[in-house]
Design an enzyme around this catalytic site. Structure first.
Site, mmCIF file in Angstrom:
data_model
loop_
_atom_site.group_PDB
_atom_site.id
_atom_site.type_symbol
_atom_site.label_atom_id
_atom_site.label_comp_id
_atom_site.label_asym_id
_atom_site.label_seq_id
_atom_site.Cartn_x
_atom_site.Cartn_y
_atom_site.Cartn_z
ATOM 1 N N ASP A 526 0.841 -1.199 0.000
ATOM 2 C CA ASP A 526 0.000 0.000 0.000
ATOM 3 C C ASP A 526 0.877 1.250 0.000
ATOM 4 O O ASP A 526 1.889 1.312 0.690
ATOM 5 C CB ASP A 526 -0.891 -0.013 1.247
ATOM 6 C CG ASP A 526 -1.759 1.240 1.323
ATOM 7 O OD1 ASP A 526 -2.521 1.482 0.373
ATOM 8 O OD2 ASP A 526 -1.622 1.986 2.309
ATOM 9 N N HIS A 529 4.833 4.220 -3.161
ATOM 10 C CA HIS A 529 5.688 5.346 -3.536
ATOM 11 C C HIS A 529 6.093 6.199 -2.342
ATOM 12 O O HIS A 529 7.027 6.983 -2.445
ATOM 13 C CB HIS A 529 4.974 6.226 -4.574
ATOM 14 C CG HIS A 529 3.556 6.499 -4.216
ATOM 15 N ND1 HIS A 529 2.539 5.648 -4.585
ATOM 16 C CD2 HIS A 529 2.982 7.494 -3.500
ATOM 17 C CE1 HIS A 529 1.392 6.118 -4.109
ATOM 18 N NE2 HIS A 529 1.632 7.224 -3.451
ATOM 19 N N ASP A 627 -9.669 2.154 -4.870
ATOM 20 C CA ASP A 627 -9.449 3.582 -4.611
ATOM 21 C C ASP A 627 -10.159 4.467 -5.635
ATOM 22 O O ASP A 627 -10.315 5.670 -5.410
ATOM 23 C CB ASP A 627 -7.946 3.908 -4.677
ATOM 24 C CG ASP A 627 -7.182 3.264 -3.527
ATOM 25 O OD1 ASP A 627 -7.780 3.118 -2.457
ATOM 26 O OD2 ASP A 627 -6.010 2.921 -3.720
#
EC number: 2.4.1.25
Length: 1494
Positions: A526, A529, A627
């Site tokens: 999750d 980045h 999402d």
């Protein structure tokens, strides 16, 4: 082509850092590291952390790999070290040059996923994933009924959001306890554990063939996590991160401001609780600037207390015995930030202050003046900080208002309504676990460690930020500038750089990872980045320790493929999540399908052994992620089916989210959704909101599409073609390159709602090549007569009034979407199905299974069957038949084994002018260019360029698809010849018979396969006829040796004089015109294409220089007849013409290997030549004048040669002719250099003196052994007969050479005739006794030839010094500069077409005055090797490095050149010279000789 193991080659190049390059490999592959040209010859060690078999992976533990050299030769072209890849993950490699790191990178090895009771493999491209929000599965004992929806829908992977205890916000990603299973899953009477979850996961894997993965969340924990209160050091708090104090102060002020707005305290100032318009927004901006910022005075955290600093400065100034440490004069006074971030806590370096502000005396006035200057400077520095904070505040206000606009005003935002404490004006950036108090009291807490440690920073993400930078660390102002899109329920975790920096956090998260890896086969990273790379590496290493084939997926929003690759390579990410929702129209959706996987339809077959190419990350392509916002809101419900079909046709993993298939018309929020998913019930009716089955939404179609996706992945449908039929219709083809079956999915998207938008009823006709076997699926999105959608209170329900009508595995005539289908022909053997649609309404899909036309299918099968003799790759899809051409029943290797090397020259090579001489020519590709060779190499050179890139749009491929011209050219050209060559042509023709029967789009691929099979077989046959040096040699040696086949051939017309009938083994043929028997000896072309035919094919000089490398070293002794006519006076002709133009120019005057017109023993020929030279030669060339040289002045035709009585040196020539290989004659009237040689080199040329010494020494040795019957030459001098023994002649040259040729480093050397002409010392002269004495002193590479043929003439130390100077001044990348760059006439660019006023350049006058010729480099390298061995082992080792390194550039050029040769010359620094031969005999020869010497 013969390999079956997949081997990839990674070339290592100096200082090549490939950390941002993704190299993907599979388990079972072999990875070979090989040295690139910049490293060959050097001491390179490769290190990797890939473990030994059976060892556990340790990221920090590197081992060196052993080099293997299969040929055990000295050149490094085949040297490699290897890894047999049997373990998945990310592995690092780097390499050292000596002891210095020179480059490195990462490789990623894919995991092998296994499912079912039999543990069968699930390829990554077969993955069909569905995401479930774990909290919506309900109590654990109800999970199976809800998860069954995924099984029945055809999914084979389930992704669970975290299953741990959730935080107060109830967000699926805000975890209160990472180690505890969410208690919501238990019943009052039954507590479920991780073991129960593990048993269910294993049941799903074995019985349902479903793999389960779940999220790991490393960046944050829920703000109410009990453990974070016990271990506040794990968060970014105001004790361990005091740089956040100013941001915390601002955050608290904004919270108080928000509370006041909620209570209506700012209503009179234009800010009501309900923010509704721009006026309210402007009022907020005004209030912050005018009220909040002035009160906060944030700049004070970054400023110096002026008075305090001045007082300290004054004290130091007035101190007695004041000592000032000397400071760097470049250092200026600046503010040093207070590490504790107290108001006015910053300081300045008083040492710099004392050296900057110096009083002119010790009086009070001077000191006061100094303090005033210091005071002023501090004020200036403080002012700069004030301005900087203003700049940050400006950004903070902009970000704050942007957030307010999105949350309360934007049409696409959540529209939160009035400002309240639950929904404040802006999300809080920090925790405040204390009772609220007065703001000034709150601020005082930031300096109390026992309180400040609980003031923790929340996590979030920063748009457009550098993902490799941690935005909470010092140096980042994200929190102060309010740039964080904040998750107010979670605290950001602070790991530090290593486990020792925060032991509890690392241990806690490692345990969390191990729990996850114990029970799940994969993880989703999750917010990858924002995860510190070193943390993710550590955790994934722990996970892979337990689950070696861990499937790792990640979402990455870096905005850059390079940055994506850093995460993928470092973490070994198996698949990156890619979202179809990012596509703004159907065209973009189709482009994403093409981007994320597969190769073009009709792609070339790639060899098993090939370079490792950079890849793009494997995609998990999702129609929607959990999402994403709801596509029904952004597009329409009708688009769910076509978009999911387009996504599933991608050649990669595919996925979706629970709710999409049921057509849930809103986003299922990971935070606020508390209802449960529906259960599977085959009997449920559409109106039942708690249960679903195949009648619900698009589930029935999804099941069919998922099964098809898995079939295409498993059966190797790896080729993809995307066709944008019209604005809304996308056709995706998946093709199998082995069975040549295709599946074509035609989808009509509905990005706009068909109820409210116009869609044309006219659908374009589609043409599908081949025969449609069946309609795999046709499905239409339709409305159903039932109650409209109403959001259920307990279950996450979808739209009951929309469903799909599907039909599977039907015949074309049964279709309701296809109106009619006709068959048309496209060329003689290609059939096209023309499809006309009638019910392809928006939201419809139809999928066809297409085979080749039966006739074409048989032809492909037969082709593949015959290709299995070259590669096992073609076994699948092959078809054995008895009625094929009889020639195909003979293995190609058997036919080709009868070929001679001269015949191979005709099959493989022959340039345009060679072919023209025989009445043909090279194949010319329209809109491109002609092939370099008429033979197979001409085609293979082009295919070698386009095959690795699959450049099917190349004009070469277009030509093959457009017609049979090239195919017929290849076979007919060979059939027109006789013998075995014609047999090879007939074999190709028989193969091409079947090739012509397959669809045109497949022809480039199979044409290449046929040619590469034949070509590699022919090369093997060529090498088998050569010497053991070649047969056991490296790839470089083998490829260089093909120069012998390339340049030695027999044309239609004889190029050589007739040999004596007394000689045996002379080849004969029947003349087609005269029908008489004639000799057909191989002749050696000096170079291609310029010196390949007619009078300019055979050059005496070039032949003898190339002879050893091209013919002797390659083992072609039988063909090495010295087919040269001896001119009058015992000289070799430069050129020989069977017509009248016999041109006998002096060349290589010391070379005495000659033959006569009549039969004569060789020793007599040699003796005559030696006597002629010793006697002296003087004559005028036959046919002197423009007939043989249109530019030569009359004096140039007068030939003189002889041997100097004193020195024994051969001399000759005059200033009007060219006596050596440097034979450029001026030809520009404009520049007035016509008839003047650029490099006459008259007198005694150094290389010819060396060659004569070599010959005399050799004859002396033979005469002593009585092998050669003569001991002396007899000449007439001054009317007397004089005898000169070979011993005397040999000693004269030996005694005089170094004395007269070496340019001493001692300026007073008496042997130097012209000391004023010396401009380089320690070199050897290029000539001795030239008519222009300065020419003797020019530095050129010719002395290295003498060093190789007569090394005894040279003193080792002097020779070495001269070679070092040559290396520094003359050595180029591929060749040797023909003149010292310091010489005034040096010019390295050769342009034979340029005619201007420049005497030194016009019409290529500088041919040998700088351009870099290749053949001398072989002699230079051989000389270096010889003398280095005399210098000692250390010098030898260094020289071998140099030689290998230089030769590696020749290898690279040879491999890249379409001519597959080495050029005559290059311009300076290896620039391409268009006037050079592309492949030259002596260039190849001398490099081969160097490799032989190695």
């Amino acid at each position: 082509m013969g390999h079956s193991k997949q081997i990839r080659i990674l070339l290592l190049n100096e200082m090549e850092k490939l950390e941002k390059t993704l190299f993907r490999l599979e388990q079972g592959f072999e990875l070979q590291f090989r040295l690139g040209p910049t490293l060959q010859g050097k001491a390179v060690t490769v290190f990797t952390n890939y473990p030994f078999p059976g060892e556990t992976f340790n990221r920090q533990k590197f081992r060196s790999l052993d080099w293997e050299n299969p040929t055990e030769r000295e050149d490094d072209s085949d040297k490699y070290c290897k890894l047999n890849l049997q373990q998945s993950g990310s592995f690092q490699y780097y390499f050292l040059q000596g002891n210095e790191k020179s480059g490195g990178g990462y490789i990623v090895v894919d995991p092998i996923l296994r499912v079912g009771a039999d543990n069968h493999m699930l390829p990554l491209d077969c993955v069909t994933l569905q995401t479930f929000l774990a909290k919506c599965l309900g109590p654990f004992d109800e999970w199976e009924s809800r998860l069954r929806v995924a099984k029945e829908s055809g999914y084979n992977m389930i992704h669970f959001t975290p299953l741990q205890t959730l935080g107060l916000s109830r967000s699926s990603y805000s975890l209160a306890n990472q180690l505890e299973l969410n208690p919501d899953f238990s019943r009052p009477n039954r507590k479920y554990t991780w073991n129960d979850v593990g048993q269910l996961v294993e049941k799903l894997r074995k019985e349902w063939n479903i793999i389960c993965i779940t999220d790991v969340v490393y960046n944050h924990t829920a703000a109410n996590s009990k453990w974070i209160q016990e271990h506040p050091e794990c968060a970014y708090n105001l004790v361990n991160s005091p740089h956040l104090k100013p941001a915390w102060v601002l955050d608290r002020a904004l919270w108080h401001f928000s509370c006041d707005v909620a209570e209506g305290k700012y209503k009179e100032k234009g800010i009501p609780a309900l923010i509704e318009n721009d006026h309210h927004m402007n009022s907020i901006r005004k209030m912050i600037w005018e009220d909040i910022f002035p009160k906060l005075k944030l700049w004070e955290f970054f400023q110096v207390d002026v008075n305090k600093a001045v007082e300290q400065f004054r004290r130091l100034l007035t101190q007695e015995n004041r000592r000032v440490t000397k400071s760097d004069p470049n250092q200026h006074l600046k503010i040093n930030q207070d590490p504790e971030y107290r108001r006015f806590g910053c300081t300045v370096d008083m040492n710099i202050a004392l050296t900057t502000f110096i009083p002119h005396d010790n009086g009070p006035a001077a000191i006061e003046e100094c303090c005033n200057w210091f005071h002023k400077r501090i004020e200036e520095l403080n002012s700069e900080k004030h301005q900087l904070i203003n700049y940050h505040q400006e950004q903070a206000v902009n970000c704050l208002l942007g957030n307010v606009f999105y949350e309360r005003l934007a049409g696409h935002g959540p529209k939160l309504g009035p400002v309240t404490r639950k929904h404040p004006l802006v999300t809080r950036y920090f925790t405040f676990p204390f009772e609220e108090m007065d703001f000034s009291m709150e601020e005082s807490m930031i300096h109390l460690p026992n309180k400040a440690c609980f003031l923790m920073a929340h996590n979030g993400w920063v748009m457009g930020d550098d993902p490799l930078r941690n935005f909470a660390e010092p140096g980042s102002e994200v929190y102060l500038r309010r740039e964080l899109i904040c998750w107010g329920d979670s605290v950001k975790l602070r790991y530090g750089n290593k486990p020792e920096d925060c032991p509890f956090l690392w241990a806690h998260m490692k345990k969390y990872t191990e729990v996850t890896a114990t029970y799940f086969q994969g993880v989703r990273l999750d917010n990858c980045h924002s995860t510190p790379l070193h943390v993710a590496e550590y955790m994934l290493d722990a996970a892979r320790n337990l689950q070696p084939n861990l499937y790792v997926v990640a979402e990455l929003f870096t905005g850059s493929e390079d940055l994506d690759n850093i995460f993928v390579t470092r973490l070994g990410i198996s698949s990156l999540i890619r979202e179809a929702m990012s596509a703004y129209n159907s065209h973009e959706e189709g482009r994403l399908v093409y981007r994320y996987g597969g190769e073009p339809v009709g792609s070339f077959v790639q060899p098993c052994l090939r370079p490792l190419m950079p890849a793009i990350a494997h995609a998990l392509f999702m129609d929607i992620t959990h999402d994403n916002e709801c596509p029904i809101v952004h597009r329409s419900a009708y688009d769910a089916l076509p978009s999911t079909t387009i996504v599933s046709m991608a050649c990669c993993a595919s996925g979706s989210t629970r709710g999409y298939d049921e057509l849930v018309p809103h986003q299922i929020s990971v935070v606020s959704e508390e209802r449960f998913y529906t259960r599977w019930n085959p009997e449920a009716v559409p109106s039942n909101t708690g249960e679903v089955n195949f009648q619900s939404g698009i589930i029935a179609a999804r099941c069919a599409i998922n099964k098809l996706h898995q079939e295409l992945g498993a059966k190797g449908f790896i080729q993809v073609y995307v066709d944008q039929v019209d604005e809304d219709i996308v056709a995706v083809t998946r093709h199998s390159p082995s069975i040549h079956q295709s599946v074509v999915a035609v989808s009509r998207t509905a990005f706009r709602n068909p109820k409210t938008s116009f869609y044309s009823k006219e659908v374009p006709q589609m043409c599908i090549p081949g025969k449609i076997e069946e309609v795999v699926l046709e499905a239409r999105t339709i409305e159903r007569n039932t109650k409209p959608y109403r959001k259920d209170e307990n279950s996450i329900n979808g739209m009951p009034d929309i469903t799909v009508e599907i039909r599977e595995h039907i015949q074309l005539n049964e279709s309701k979407i296809v109106k009619q289908a006709g068959v048309a022909t496209k060329g003689p053997n290609e059939y096209i199905q023309e499809i006309e649609f009638e019910n392809l309404s928006p939201g419809s899909v139809i999928i066809f299974r297409v085979s080749l036309d039966p006739h074409a299918q048989i032809a492909v099968g037969i082709l593949r069957n015959h290709l299995t003799q070259f590669s096992p790759h073609f076994k699948s899809g092959s078809l054995a038949v008895d009625n094929s051409d009889p020639i195909l029943k003979i293995p190609f290797a058997s036919i080709a084994s009868k070929l001679t090397l001269a015949e191979l020259n005709q099959i493989l090579y022959r340039c345009e002018s060679e072919e023209k001489e025989d009445g043909g020519g090279c194949y010319d590709i329209p809109n491109w260019s002609a092939l370099k060779y008429a033979g197979l190499q001409g085609l293979m050179s082009v295919l070698a360029e386009i095959r690795p890139k699959n450049d099917l749009g190349h004009p070469f491929c277009n030509n093959l698809r457009s017609g049979d011209w090239m195919i017929d050219y290849v076979s007919n050209r060979l059939i027109s010849r006789s013998g075995t060559i014609a047999e090879v042509g007939k074999w190709l023709q028989a193969m091409f018979f079947y090739l012509k029967q397959i669809p045109r789009y497949l022809i480039p691929c199979y044409f290449d396969a046929i040619l590469i099979g034949a070509y590699t077989t022919l090369l093997d046959i060529a090498w088998k006829q050569m010497s053991s040096f070649v047969q056991n040699g490296s790839t470089f040696v083998k490829h260089l040796s093909l120069g012998s086949v390339q340049l030695c051939g027999v044309g239609k017309f004889p190029s050589l004089p007739i040999l004596s009938p007394a000689l045996t083994d002379v080849p004969y043929r029947l003349n087609e015109i005269t029908k008489e028997r004639e000799q057909c000896c191989v002749s050696l072309a000096a170079g291609l294409p310029h010196f390949s035919s007619g009078i300019f094919r055979c050059w005496g000089r070039d032949t003898f220089i190339a002879l050893r490398g091209i013919l002797l070293i390659t083992g072609r002794y039988i063909e090495d007849y010295l087919d040269y006519w001896l001119a009058n006076y015992g000289l070799l002709p430069v050129l020989y013409d069977l017509g009248e133009n016999k041109k006998n120019v002096i060349s290589n005057r010391g070379n005495i290997q000659l033959c006569l017109k009549q039969d004569q023993p060789l020793f007599e020929v040699i003796q005559e030549a030696m006597q002629r030279h010793m006697q002296g030669i003087q004559f005028r060339e036959r046919n002197a004048g423009p007939k043989i040289d249109r530019n030569m002045k009359d004096e140039g035709f007068n030939i003189t040669a002889g041997v100097d009585e004193e020195t024994g040196f051969v001399y000759g020539g005059n200033r009007f002719n060219c006596g050596t290989w440097m034979d450029k004659m001026g030809e520009s009237d404009r520049a007035r250099n016509t008839g003047i040689p650029a490099t006459p080199r008259d007198g005694s040329a150094v290389e010819i003196v060396g060659l004569s010494k070599s010959a005399v020494r050799w004859l002396l040795e033979l005469s002593k052994k009585n092998i050669f019957p003569y001991h002396e030459v007899t000449v007439k001098r001054h009317g007397k007969v004089v005898k000169v023994s070979y011993d005397e002649w040999n000693r004269k040259i030996q005694d005089n050479f170094e004395k007269l040729f070496h340019v001493s480093e001692d300026p007073s050397d008496l042997n130097e005739k012209h000391p004023n002409l010396v401009h380089k010392r320690g070199i050897y002269k290029d000539s001795y006794g030239a008519s222009s004495p300065w020419c003797d002193y020019q530095l050129r590479p010719n002395f290295t030839i003498a060093m190789v043929v007569a090394p005894e003439l040279f003193t080792t130390e002097k020779a070495w010094k001269a070679l070092e100077i040559a290396e520094k001044k003359l050595l180029g990348p591929l060749g040797m500069k023909t003149l010292d760059p310091d010489d005034m006439v040096y010019c390295g660019i050769y342009d034979n077409a340029l005619d201007n006023d420049n005497y030194n350049l016009a019409k290529g006058f500088n041919y040998h005055q700088g351009p870099e010729w290749l053949w001398p480099i072989g002699y230079f390298l051989r000389a270096k090797l010889y003398f280095s061995r005399l210098m000692g082992p250390e010098t030898t080792a260094k020289t071998i490095v140099l030689v290998k390194n230089v030769l590696s550039r020749h290898y690279v050029h040879l491999e890249r050149s379409p001519w597959k040769g080495l050029p005559e010359l290059t311009n300076e620094n290896a620039q391409y010279c268009p006037f050079s031969c592309e492949t030259q005999a002596w260039s190849i020869s001398t490099i081969l000789e160097t490799l032989y010497d190695l």
